[in-house]
Write an enzyme that holds these catalytic residues in place. Structure first.
Site, mmCIF file in Angstrom:
data_model
loop_
_atom_site.group_PDB
_atom_site.id
_atom_site.type_symbol
_atom_site.label_atom_id
_atom_site.label_comp_id
_atom_site.label_asym_id
_atom_site.label_seq_id
_atom_site.Cartn_x
_atom_site.Cartn_y
_atom_site.Cartn_z
ATOM 1 N N CYS A 263 103.116 45.748 32.108
ATOM 2 C CA CYS A 263 101.729 46.257 32.755
ATOM 3 C C CYS A 263 102.480 46.996 33.988
ATOM 4 O O CYS A 263 102.489 46.634 35.006
ATOM 5 C CB CYS A 263 101.184 45.207 33.309
ATOM 6 S SG CYS A 263 100.393 43.925 31.904
ATOM 7 N N GLY A 268 106.777 50.546 40.563
ATOM 8 C CA GLY A 268 107.927 50.078 41.633
ATOM 9 C C GLY A 268 108.789 49.004 41.062
ATOM 10 O O GLY A 268 110.050 48.997 41.159
ATOM 11 N N LYS A 269 108.325 48.167 40.501
ATOM 12 C CA LYS A 269 109.092 46.910 39.887
ATOM 13 C C LYS A 269 109.879 47.669 38.706
ATOM 14 O O LYS A 269 110.771 47.146 38.442
ATOM 15 C CB LYS A 269 108.217 45.828 39.565
ATOM 16 C CG LYS A 269 107.389 45.154 40.696
ATOM 17 C CD LYS A 269 106.538 43.818 40.135
ATOM 18 C CE LYS A 269 105.902 43.430 41.182
ATOM 19 N NZ LYS A 269 104.485 44.432 41.740
ATOM 20 N N CYS A 385 99.596 39.420 42.161
ATOM 21 C CA CYS A 385 99.467 39.632 43.593
ATOM 22 C C CYS A 385 98.260 38.892 44.078
ATOM 23 O O CYS A 385 97.173 39.394 44.328
ATOM 24 C CB CYS A 385 99.282 41.216 43.716
ATOM 25 S SG CYS A 385 99.616 41.458 45.624
#
Length: 456
Positions: A263, A268-269, A385
């Site tokens: 996903c 960023g990851k 998150c």
């Protein structure tokens, strides 16, 4: 809106878009500031008014209701947003009272016509006559329970207050609830990352305590670092850095491994995974169901010299088509976003308790699908998150029951502690799991939950 000053116009227009069109302030505001050509000082004011008003909206609505002697639901939404900006200036900034009242009346005049200016002027002048402490006392007296009082004073929906209390209690930290709510209403410091193997932390920067590749600047525009490094240095929350590193460093990497970011948006990851893969001779693939967010993933990868194929599929279908394939999978699952309320304050008003079961079922399906796509010995990092126990411990527990002896849990707490220069103080969870929970008030990160599962 010729009557109000440009900074306030930008803040007002952004807040209206958040409420009218479900816009994201963190995406819209920078564009609006640039389009308006605001000076540095005016850009700072627009940012403070936007985020401050959105963060404290619940408290300000309670104040407005008392001062106006009517429910905020009975006030025209466009006028209400002008009132919220005015109350924020009166109760939480050093803006002179006369300027706060005048500018907010001008915003309301353009939004609702001359007929509303008297009402807005009267409400704001009534607010200005008393101190912030006086208003907080009055707001607290309207609460019907302790949790409702916390919700009103700290501007969080009551269901979020209760979810946070339960998540903290799982670590024996229920007494830290007010500290967490306070941290959610503070402006987060900008944290940056030097992609491992591709950039170095600048010598004049202060390293982050937990991520070995993160840093913070004392001052200056972070975009200067980003541009100078061709994107190999970028802005990224330390919690997000740790989530990616937990997967890549959970066990030693063998050359030729295949990794999947299931996903991936906004990327960023994915960039962190790609940099790590490049250093260890691994391959990375990414998947993002939203075409717009897939575009953000492609942009995020521009600074990494590694070919990363990007698919745009439902993650459940993506894993079903590739069983027993990957050595590492990141499942950064869609969630309530309650862990990022410092940076996305409007998220607290957009979700409801009824959203959690549907999200949790999707999270369970994505995680179980990821396990099926792991090769024997492969590791999946399940990340949200959000600290909500239904989205974190509950999902992992269900998937572990489903897979039984074919799945073992690694200690994410031990992995993160080994990464850190400072002891992050990650306490065991009440369920006995190895899950690591980061907190804004403890770690100065988003409230990121990280679990590591290995297929036997």
């Amino acid at each position: 809106m010729s009557g109000a000053a440009p900074a306030r116009r930008v803040a007002y227009d952004t807040i209206r878009a958040v409420h009218e069109s479900d816009a994201y302030a963190n995406l819209l505001l920078p564009t609006s500031i640039a389009r308006a050509g605001l000076s540095t000082a005016d850009a700072a004011l627009a940012t403070e008014l936007t985020y401050g008003t959105l963060r404290r909206q619940g408290t300000y609505d309670a104040v407005i209701s008392l001062a106006a002697d009517r429910a905020v639901a009975d006030i025209d939404p466009a006028v209400l947003d002008a009132l919220r900006i005015g109350v924020h200036q009166l109760l939480s900034t050093r803006v002179a009272s006369h300027a706060a009242v005048h500018e907010s009346v001008e915003l309301a005049r353009t939004a609702g016509g001359r007929g509303v200016t008297g009402f807005v002027n009267a409400v704001l002048r009534r607010v200005s006559r008393d101190t912030p402490g006086d208003w907080m006392t009055r707001v607290a007296e309207t609460a019907r329970s302790d949790d409702e009082q916390l919700g009103l004073l700290f501007s969080h929906p009551v269901w979020v207050v209760r979810a946070f209390r339960r998540a903290l209690a799982a670590e024996g930290r229920a007494d830290e609830l007010e500290a967490l709510l306070t941290a959610d209403n503070a402006s987060p410091r900008v944290t940056m990352v030097a992609l491992p193997g591709l950039a170095e932390v600048p010598e004049d920067a202060r390293r982050t305590p937990y991520s070995p590749v993160g840093f913070r600047r004392a001052a200056g525009d972070p975009e200067e670092d980003v541009r100078a490094s061709d994107g190999r240095i970028r802005v990224q929350d330390e919690g997000s850095q740790l989530a990616a590193l937990a997967l890549t460093r959970a066990i030693p990497v063998r050359e030729g491994e295949r990794w999947l970011d299931l996903c991936a948006g906004p990327g960023g990851k994915t960039a962190m995974l790609a940099a790590e893969a490049l250093a260890h001779g691994a391959q990375v693939e990414a998947n993002e169901i939203s075409p717009a967010r897939a575009g953000l993933v492609r942009r995020a990868l521009e600074g990494v010299p590694l070919d990363v194929p990007i698919s745009e599929e439902d993650g459940r279908a993506r894993t079903a088509a590739t069983p027993d394939t990957y050595d590492r999978i990141l499942v950064d699952a869609p969630c309530t976003g309650l862990g990022a309320l410092r940076r996305r304050p409007e998220a607290r008003w957009r979700k409801a308790p009824a959203d959690v079961p549907e999200l949790s079922e999707l999270q369970r399906e994505l995680l179980s699908g990821a396990v099926s796509a792991l090769a024997p010995g492969g590791v999946v990092a399940y990340v949200t998150c959000s600290p909500h126990l239904a989205e974190t411990a509950g999902v992992v527990s269900e998937v572990r029951r489903e897979w039984g002896a074919a799945l073992e849990e690694l200690s994410a707490r031990e992995v993160l502690t080994a990464l850190s220069d400072a002891d992050p103080g990650l306490l065991p969870q009440a369920d006995g799991s190895g899950r690591a929970q980061l907190w804004p008030h403890r770690h100065n990160t988003d409230a990121m939950s990280i679990s590591l599962l290995r297929r036997v």
